[in-house]
Design a protein around this motif. Structure first.
Motif, PDB file in Angstrom:
ATOM      1  N   ARG A  20       0.992  -1.235   0.196  1.00  0.00           N
ATOM      2  CA  ARG A  20       0.135   0.047  -0.044  1.00  0.00           C
ATOM      3  C   ARG A  20       0.715   1.200   0.097  1.00  0.00           C
ATOM      4  O   ARG A  20       0.410   2.343  -0.764  1.00  0.00           O
ATOM      5  N   ALA A  21       2.043   1.134   0.849  1.00  0.00           N
ATOM      6  CA  ALA A  21       2.562   2.385   0.866  1.00  0.00           C
ATOM      7  C   ALA A  21       3.513   2.586  -0.515  1.00  0.00           C
ATOM      8  O   ALA A  21       3.701   3.782  -0.924  1.00  0.00           O
ATOM      9  N   ASP A  22       3.942   1.413  -1.118  1.00  0.00           N
ATOM     10  CA  ASP A  22       4.532   1.616  -2.533  1.00  0.00           C
ATOM     11  C   ASP A  22       3.579   2.110  -3.472  1.00  0.00           C
ATOM     12  O   ASP A  22       3.651   3.158  -4.316  1.00  0.00           O
ATOM     13  N   ARG A  23       2.358   1.784  -3.452  1.00  0.00           N
ATOM     14  CA  ARG A  23       1.223   2.489  -4.337  1.00  0.00           C
ATOM     15  C   ARG A  23       1.298   3.842  -3.913  1.00  0.00           C
ATOM     16  O   ARG A  23       1.163   4.652  -4.928  1.00  0.00           O
ATOM     17  N   GLU A  24       1.062   4.161  -2.926  1.00  0.00           N
ATOM     18  CA  GLU A  24       0.788   5.652  -2.511  1.00  0.00           C
ATOM     19  C   GLU A  24       1.937   6.600  -2.859  1.00  0.00           C
ATOM     20  O   GLU A  24       1.818   7.427  -3.580  1.00  0.00           O
ATOM     21  N   ARG A  25       3.172   5.900  -2.769  1.00  0.00           N
ATOM     22  CA  ARG A  25       4.516   6.619  -3.361  1.00  0.00           C
ATOM     23  C   ARG A  25       4.510   6.694  -4.914  1.00  0.00           C
ATOM     24  O   ARG A  25       4.655   7.743  -5.263  1.00  0.00           O
ATOM     25  N   GLU A  26       4.115   5.630  -5.578  1.00  0.00           N
ATOM     26  CA  GLU A  26       4.202   5.866  -7.100  1.00  0.00           C
ATOM     27  C   GLU A  26       2.893   6.753  -7.431  1.00  0.00           C
ATOM     28  O   GLU A  26       3.226   7.295  -8.625  1.00  0.00           O
ATOM     29  N   THR A  27       1.672   6.697  -6.829  1.00  0.00           N
ATOM     30  CA  THR A  27       0.775   7.700  -6.980  1.00  0.00           C
ATOM     31  C   THR A  27       1.371   9.044  -7.007  1.00  0.00           C
ATOM     32  O   THR A  27       1.140   9.977  -7.821  1.00  0.00           O
ATOM     33  N   GLN A  28       1.988   9.456  -6.111  1.00  0.00           N
ATOM     34  CA  GLN A  28       2.487  10.648  -5.711  1.00  0.00           C
ATOM     35  C   GLN A  28       3.707  11.076  -6.785  1.00  0.00           C
ATOM     36  O   GLN A  28       3.529  12.160  -7.140  1.00  0.00           O
TER      37      GLN A  28
END
Length: 190
Positions: free
Chosen positions: A122-130
């Motif tokens: 989930r954190a990786d997905r959030e970082r990629e989105t940002q």
């Protein structure tokens, strides 16, 4: 009494008509002054530009596939672990106290580790989105700046759902399609 209401209605309508005519004349005067001064004004829908930028659609598709594959793998491991836990609890009567405790702790550790992996995903997905949002914002602004320079715009106003600064604009000054074409052409050359 009725004549007073009629008179008041006539006065209000006259005032409204007078205001509308004044606004129309001011608008025509401002347009004439801008034309005489050579000002070039445009509007852009930044949300539409970002949504139709092929970099976004390509990256979102790629990230969605990558993250879906990882989530499926973690989900499969979670189902396997749940099945092991179910079997363990069904057979716990056959285990000694020490063996039960050791196996219970091992299963809890595996479950905890799996939870950490879900959190990391989930954190990786959030970082990629940002990161993608940052790249998109930068590219769109650079594309808009280049468009304004190339076509000698003096002012480009934002017109989209988030910004209601522009109440009306003629479709002829909408530079959004040009910006989208420019962004997608630059992306195609990469």
């Amino acid at each position: 009494m009725v004549s007073n209401v009629k008179l008041l209605s006539v006065i209000v309508l006259t005032a409204m008509l007078s205001s509308m005519v004044t606004l129309l004349l001011l608008k025509q005067s401002a347009n004439a002054q801008a034309s005489e001064a050579g000002y070039k004004i445009g509007v852009v829908d930044l949300d539409q530009a970002v949504d139709e930028y092929k970099l976004k659609t390509d990256r979102v598709a790629r990230y969605s596939k990558e993250f879906a594959d990882k989530e499926e793998s973690l989900g499969s491991r979670k189902r396997d672990l749940d099945a092991k836990r179910q079997t363990f609890f069904e057979n716990r009567a056959n285990l000694g106290e020490e063996k039960y405790f050791d196996q219970s702790m091992a299963l809890d550790d595996q479950l905890f580790q799996l939870g950490r992996e879900f959190d990391a995903l989930r954190a990786d997905r959030e970082r990629e989105t940002q990161r993608l949002e940052s790249v998109l914002a930068r590219d769109v602004q650079q594309g808009l700046n280049a468009l304004a320079d190339d076509e000698n715009f003096h002012l480009i106003l934002r017109r989209d759902a988030l910004s209601n600064a522009v109440a009306y604009s003629s479709p002829t000054i909408n530079v959004t399609p040009k910006l989208i074409d420019r962004l997608n052409a630059a992306y195609a050359q990469q």
